[in-house]
Design an enzyme around this catalytic site. Structure first.
Site, PDB file in Angstrom:
ATOM      1  N   ARG A  50       1.004  -0.844  -0.020  1.00  0.00           N
ATOM      2  CA  ARG A  50      -0.079  -0.224   0.054  1.00  0.00           C
ATOM      3  C   ARG A  50       1.022   1.203   0.052  1.00  0.00           C
ATOM      4  NH1 ARG A  50      -4.529   0.359   4.549  1.00  0.00           N
ATOM      5  NH2 ARG A  50      -2.714   0.925   6.056  1.00  0.00           N
ATOM      6  N   LYS A 149      -2.753   7.191   1.493  1.00  0.00           N
ATOM      7  CA  LYS A 149      -2.492   7.372   2.768  1.00  0.00           C
ATOM      8  C   LYS A 149      -1.454   8.501   2.786  1.00  0.00           C
ATOM      9  CE  LYS A 149      -2.305   4.504   6.994  1.00  0.00           C
ATOM     10  NZ  LYS A 149      -3.348   5.132   7.520  1.00  0.00           N
ATOM     11  N   GLU A 182     -16.302   6.201   5.682  1.00  0.00           N
ATOM     12  CA  GLU A 182     -15.553   5.563   6.865  1.00  0.00           C
ATOM     13  C   GLU A 182     -15.302   6.554   8.134  1.00  0.00           C
ATOM     14  OE1 GLU A 182     -11.303   5.052   5.716  1.00  0.00           O
ATOM     15  OE2 GLU A 182     -11.209   6.682   4.809  1.00  0.00           O
TER      16      GLU A 182
HETATM   17  N1  PXG Z   1      -9.375   4.447   7.223  1.00  0.00           N
HETATM   18  C1  PXG Z   1      -8.407   5.719   7.547  1.00  0.00           C
HETATM   19  C2  PXG Z   1      -8.623   6.920   6.909  1.00  0.00           C
HETATM   20  C3  PXG Z   1      -7.176   5.155   8.096  1.00  0.00           C
HETATM   21  O1  PXG Z   1      -6.340   5.957   8.261  1.00  0.00           O
HETATM   22  C4  PXG Z   1      -7.974   3.030   8.079  1.00  0.00           C
HETATM   23  C5  PXG Z   1      -9.146   3.219   7.602  1.00  0.00           C
HETATM   24  C6  PXG Z   1      -7.855   1.434   8.464  1.00  0.00           C
HETATM   25  O2  PXG Z   1      -6.808   0.921   7.701  1.00  0.00           O
HETATM   26  P1  PXG Z   1      -5.820  -0.244   8.206  1.00  0.00           P
HETATM   27  O3  PXG Z   1      -5.107  -0.643   7.124  1.00  0.00           O
HETATM   28  O4  PXG Z   1      -5.061   0.114   9.411  1.00  0.00           O
HETATM   29  O5  PXG Z   1      -7.003  -1.412   8.587  1.00  0.00           O
HETATM   30  C7  PXG Z   1      -6.924   4.025   8.582  1.00  0.00           C
HETATM   31  C8  PXG Z   1      -5.757   3.335   9.387  1.00  0.00           C
HETATM   32  C9  PXG Z   1      -2.596   6.586  13.700  1.00  0.00           C
HETATM   33  C10 PXG Z   1      -3.090   4.996  12.878  1.00  0.00           C
HETATM   34  O6  PXG Z   1      -1.694   6.190  14.179  1.00  0.00           O
HETATM   35  C11 PXG Z   1      -4.064   5.255  11.774  1.00  0.00           C
HETATM   36  C12 PXG Z   1      -4.337   4.205  10.992  1.00  0.00           C
HETATM   37  C13 PXG Z   1      -3.786   3.007  11.281  1.00  0.00           C
HETATM   38  C14 PXG Z   1      -2.990   2.711  12.333  1.00  0.00           C
HETATM   39  C15 PXG Z   1      -2.618   3.680  13.184  1.00  0.00           C
HETATM   40  O7  PXG Z   1      -3.411   7.287  13.517  1.00  0.00           O
HETATM   41  N2  PXG Z   1      -5.154   4.486  10.031  1.00  0.00           N
END
Ligand code: PXG
Length: 290
Positions: A50, A149, A182
């Protein structure tokens, strides 16, 4: 803590980047949040995939290969004697001039921090979260694609501020058409009978890695999975609702915009998926210690 910056390790005090880095000046960069469980980095390949897709979309030339990036993450965990924790991987556009042109940036920087994670309090997992929809609309694909991201998280931060102001932990973001997209750092699912539903990525959701794991686990358990456009009405009338993300894992939601979801307690399908997910995180991933 030892922090990786461009191939070298620095103490917390000495881990610094330039004020001319466009990651700071313009939010020009990308990141990943990854977990380590029980001496293994969970879904490392998927996170690095990703990262490279985000980079490609931004014409950001990551200075090391995919394989070298995987190794750098594992090595940083080992340097920090990490067995369980949170890994924040950041790639910035690098040092440039004042002025947003990325062509002036010589070389992107890679930063890896391997530390502890701050989780939601355990009571939320037992009792479920209360959340709200917020006025800030999810970024349009045509403006800043939510699949990237990027270090530009202001869209999500505004939504998080609205959640804070509303006295809740998380915000549900709708897209410009009013469909559910989301949360600020989590994907959203609902359960209705034998059906598990989550908004399509085209509704403005991140390609969540936990989202994909949960879809795969649910399929194994014989649930029917679909990705329809969902409205607030669908959320209000769901039997169960939960959020997924690397940080939160799976967390039940029991109240949305004042409406009690299902029984008002974490549902049986959610609980089943939580235990399947926990079993998987405990026993799989890229080994840190050989
Ligand atoms: N939507 C958004 C906008 C995210 O930033 C997810 C969904 C979930 O994705 P994953 O791949 O983690 O299942 C995210 C993930 C942090 C932090 O430190 C943010 C995320 C993941 C881990 C830590 O803010 N965002």
């Amino acid at each position: 803590m030892k922090i990786y910056i461009d191939g070298k390790y620095y103490s917390e005090q000495n881990a610094k980047i330039s004020v001319f880095d466009h990651g700071l000046l313009y939010g020009d960069g990308i990141f990943e949040g990854i977990r380590a469980y029980n001496g293994r980095v969970f879904k490392l390949k998927e996170h690095i995939d990703r990262l490279f897709y985000s980079a490609k979309a931004l014409l950001l030339d990551i200075p090391i290969s995919h394989a070298a990036m995987m190794k750098a993450v594992v090595d940083t965990c080992r340097q920090n004697k990490l067995r369980d924790g949170y890994i924040r991987l950041v790639v910035t556009r690098g040092i440039g001039t004042l002025g947003l042109n990325p062509n002036r940036c010589k070389k992107p920087s890679v930063i890896i921090i391997a530390g502890k994670i701050q989780l939601y309090p355990e009571e939320y997992y037992k009792q479920g979260l209360t959340i709200i929809t917020v006025p800030t609309v999810r970024n349009l694909h045509s403006a800043l694609n939510p699949a990237i991201k990027s270090l530009n998280y202001l869209n999500n931060i505004l939504a998080k501020i609205e959640a804070n102001n509303g006295g809740v932990e998380e915000a549900i973001m709708l897209n410009a058409e009013g469909f559910v997209s989301e949360c600020t750092g989590d994907n959203i699912f609902i359960v209705k009978g034998n059906q598990l539903m989550t908004p399509p990525l085209s509704a403005g959701a991140l390609y969540g890695i936990t989202r994909q794991v949960v879809i795969d686990l649910a399929r194994e358990s014989g649930l029917t999975i679909s990705e329809p456009n969902l409205t607030r009405y669908d959320l209000f009338n769901a039997d169960e609702c939960f959020l997924t993300g690397t940080g939160a894992e799976l967390i039940p939601v029991v109240k949305i915009d004042g409406r009690i979801v299902g029984t008002g307690k974490p549902g049986t399908v959610t609980k089943q998926l939580v235990s399947q997910y926990r079993a998987l995180t405990n026993g799989s991933g890229e080994p840190i210690y050989g």
